[in-house]
Design a protein around this motif. Sequence first.
Motif, short mmCIF file in Angstrom:
data_model
loop_
_atom_site.label_atom_id
_atom_site.label_comp_id
_atom_site.label_asym_id
_atom_site.label_seq_id
_atom_site.Cartn_x
_atom_site.Cartn_y
_atom_site.Cartn_z
N MET A 48 12.39 -6.25 -1.43
CA MET A 48 13.44 -5.24 -1.30
C MET A 48 13.71 -4.98 0.18
O MET A 48 12.78 -4.67 0.93
CB MET A 48 12.99 -3.96 -2.00
CG MET A 48 14.12 -3.05 -2.35
SD MET A 48 13.51 -1.61 -3.24
CE MET A 48 13.77 -2.11 -4.93
N SER A 49 14.95 -5.15 0.61
CA SER A 49 15.23 -4.99 2.05
C SER A 49 15.44 -3.52 2.39
O SER A 49 15.72 -2.70 1.52
CB SER A 49 16.46 -5.79 2.41
OG SER A 49 17.59 -5.10 1.93
N ILE A 50 15.35 -3.23 3.69
CA ILE A 50 15.51 -1.85 4.14
C ILE A 50 16.94 -1.37 3.89
O ILE A 50 17.19 -0.20 3.60
CB ILE A 50 15.10 -1.70 5.62
CG1 ILE A 50 14.97 -0.22 5.98
CG2 ILE A 50 16.08 -2.36 6.56
CD1 ILE A 50 14.17 0.07 7.19
N LEU A 98 19.95 3.74 -1.44
CA LEU A 98 19.49 4.73 -2.42
C LEU A 98 19.71 6.16 -1.92
O LEU A 98 19.84 7.09 -2.70
CB LEU A 98 17.98 4.56 -2.69
CG LEU A 98 17.53 3.25 -3.31
CD1 LEU A 98 16.03 3.13 -3.26
CD2 LEU A 98 18.02 3.18 -4.75
N ALA A 99 19.71 6.30 -0.58
CA ALA A 99 19.81 7.66 -0.01
C ALA A 99 21.27 8.02 0.22
O ALA A 99 22.14 7.17 0.25
CB ALA A 99 19.05 7.69 1.30
N ASP A 100 21.51 9.32 0.39
CA ASP A 100 22.88 9.72 0.71
C ASP A 100 23.07 9.80 2.23
O ASP A 100 22.11 9.66 2.99
CB ASP A 100 23.27 11.02 -0.01
CG ASP A 100 22.68 12.24 0.66
OD1 ASP A 100 21.79 12.06 1.51
OD2 ASP A 100 23.10 13.36 0.32
N PRO A 114 23.57 11.99 4.80
CA PRO A 114 22.76 12.73 5.78
C PRO A 114 21.36 12.17 5.96
O PRO A 114 20.86 12.10 7.09
CB PRO A 114 22.70 14.15 5.18
CG PRO A 114 23.87 14.25 4.28
CD PRO A 114 24.08 12.88 3.74
N VAL A 115 20.73 11.75 4.86
CA VAL A 115 19.37 11.21 4.99
C VAL A 115 19.40 9.86 5.69
O VAL A 115 18.52 9.54 6.50
CB VAL A 115 18.69 11.13 3.60
CG1 VAL A 115 17.33 10.46 3.70
CG2 VAL A 115 18.53 12.52 3.01
N VAL A 154 15.90 11.88 -2.01
CA VAL A 154 16.41 11.07 -0.90
C VAL A 154 17.84 11.51 -0.54
O VAL A 154 18.62 10.75 0.00
CB VAL A 154 16.39 9.55 -1.22
CG1 VAL A 154 14.97 9.03 -1.27
CG2 VAL A 154 17.09 9.26 -2.54
N ILE A 156 8.87 1.39 2.35
CA ILE A 156 10.09 1.03 1.61
C ILE A 156 9.86 1.18 0.11
O ILE A 156 10.68 1.76 -0.62
CB ILE A 156 10.52 -0.40 1.99
CG1 ILE A 156 10.91 -0.41 3.48
CG2 ILE A 156 11.67 -0.88 1.13
CD1 ILE A 156 11.22 -1.76 4.04
N ALA A 158 19.61 10.57 9.28
CA ALA A 158 18.31 11.00 9.81
C ALA A 158 17.40 9.80 10.04
O ALA A 158 16.80 9.66 11.11
CB ALA A 158 17.65 11.98 8.83
N ILE A 159 17.34 8.90 9.05
CA ILE A 159 16.43 7.75 9.18
C ILE A 159 16.90 6.83 10.30
O ILE A 159 16.12 6.42 11.16
CB ILE A 159 16.35 6.98 7.84
CG1 ILE A 159 15.65 7.86 6.79
CG2 ILE A 159 15.60 5.67 8.01
CD1 ILE A 159 15.64 7.28 5.40
N ILE A 167 17.33 -0.31 0.37
CA ILE A 167 16.66 0.97 0.18
C ILE A 167 17.53 2.10 0.71
O ILE A 167 17.67 3.16 0.08
CB ILE A 167 15.30 0.96 0.91
CG1 ILE A 167 14.33 0.09 0.15
CG2 ILE A 167 14.72 2.36 1.03
CD1 ILE A 167 14.05 0.57 -1.25
N LEU A 168 18.14 1.85 1.87
CA LEU A 168 18.98 2.91 2.45
C LEU A 168 20.14 3.26 1.52
O LEU A 168 20.63 4.39 1.53
CB LEU A 168 19.52 2.48 3.83
CG LEU A 168 18.53 2.63 4.99
CD1 LEU A 168 19.12 2.10 6.27
CD2 LEU A 168 18.08 4.07 5.18
N ALA A 208 14.82 14.53 13.06
CA ALA A 208 15.85 13.92 13.92
C ALA A 208 16.45 14.96 14.86
O ALA A 208 16.68 14.69 16.04
CB ALA A 208 16.93 13.28 13.06
#
Lengths: 41, 484
Positions: free
Chosen positions: A1-3, A9-11, A13-14, B222, B202, A17-18, A6-7, B71
Amino acid sequence: MSILSILMLADTPVIIAIVSLLGALALTLVNLTRLSNRRSN
Amino acid sequence: MFFDVFIWVAYITIFVWLARKGQGHDALASGKVGFTIQAFAYVATYISAVALVGFGGLAYAYGLQMLLVAAGNVWIGTWLVYRFLAWPTRLCQRNLQARTPTQLLAKGHRSPLLGKMLAMLFAVFLGVYASAVIKGAALLLAQILPLPVWALIWLVAILVAFAVFVGGLRGVLYTEAMQGFVMLVGICMLVAAVFSAVGGPIQGMAQLATLSPTDKATEGFVSLSSGEQGWFIISLIVVTSFAVWAQPQMIQRHFALNSARQVNRITPLAMLVLTVLVGGAYYAASLSRLILPEMSSPDDVMPTLVKMLLPDIGLQIFVLAIVSASLSTATAIFHIAVSAIAEDLPGRKASRPMWLGGIIFCVLLSGGCAQIKGQLIALLCTTSWSIVGATVLVSYVALVRFGKRSRLAAWTSVSCGFLSCMAWYLVAHQGFAIAPLFWQQGTLIPPFFVGFFCSLAGWFAGWAMDHEGRKKSSFWPISTSENK
């Protein structure tokens, strides 16, 4: 699973942040490497 | 057992040795301090045990949206500060020959009385706030040391006082740097253990995304929550990332800067350490939801996690890290409170007996307040960060960044900021309201926001009325040769 997948999956704002934390890490590592190279030269 | 004792003895020995580095120096002057020390000291002063344990618990409850706070701390609370405020602060302090943040503001705005008022504010609020920090460290130490909490409170207060008395500002910076390093080691260990338990960062995030929403994480773990919970996270970002600009203990860290070039070295290192510390702690605490049972108190999350995942030696190092977070914040706050009592209030350079007297007063105040439970003490501890930030921020930034010097504007700004922020706590804060809440939605507006905007309005009103002051006020001369 690539980063990237995975990203997805998040909305937004998160993701911001990441990415900004990873950006801070990358930026600081680049800066510190540059500073240590300058010092060794 | 032997190794545990060895770690603690080594820690205290290094602490004492580093505190003695300040011997022979003025208690309010740091002398030349390397960029590594300054970067670690800035982060250690910034991050207290509340940020690691308390906010770690929030990350468990709210999920990865707490990374927004991390952040904000890294970019707004560190990068922006070093990019726009740190070196101008140092230049102002040098040009005005100010020895403390209070003197910087008083001399900058040409008002000795303002200095005395701020000194009183810092002595009371920070002196009492230190009691909460010291009590936090004592409670943690009580988990591993067979001593009663009241004795540990005095022990910690005396240890902090020792660093401030023997080391002065220089000793405080060195001990904070050491504590920052210990915090980094402790958090790295915890992060590695959590990543290993959940199958990696991950994989952990993918599992977190499958969890159902809760009352706090209303959109899942998330995503940023909607409504009041999302607003809570945003206000947490603003309060922890902007109010830090004007905390006197943070302003004082800039007094140790040697050159603008040193700022360029401190910035990346401080950002790196802070990213690993808070980013790592909140990421790990969010993922801990996958391995921990449902926790009723957020404050129990980090200790439970550590007990569950780390071996005894790791537990000792993590406790050391949290105690370090408390001690570093406490020494910085103590130093400001003592300098307010010993130098800023009397209005002359502190002699050694005065400095000692200030320390004894602070030990008694902090240690005493930590022993008793009272509504007033709770109010001062909780409100300190926001009230000090809202009171000082506008007049500080106007002075060092924009070179605006006005006695009237500074007074109106400081008074409006302080009074409105305090009033908001007493009117609209659920814990401290002295009368029934007249406007339920008002509790959603953090007192820092109210204080800041009133302070800003007060500044502009004072500035508009201060015709004479405006004529004398000029942009602060930032010498180009010093920027090279």
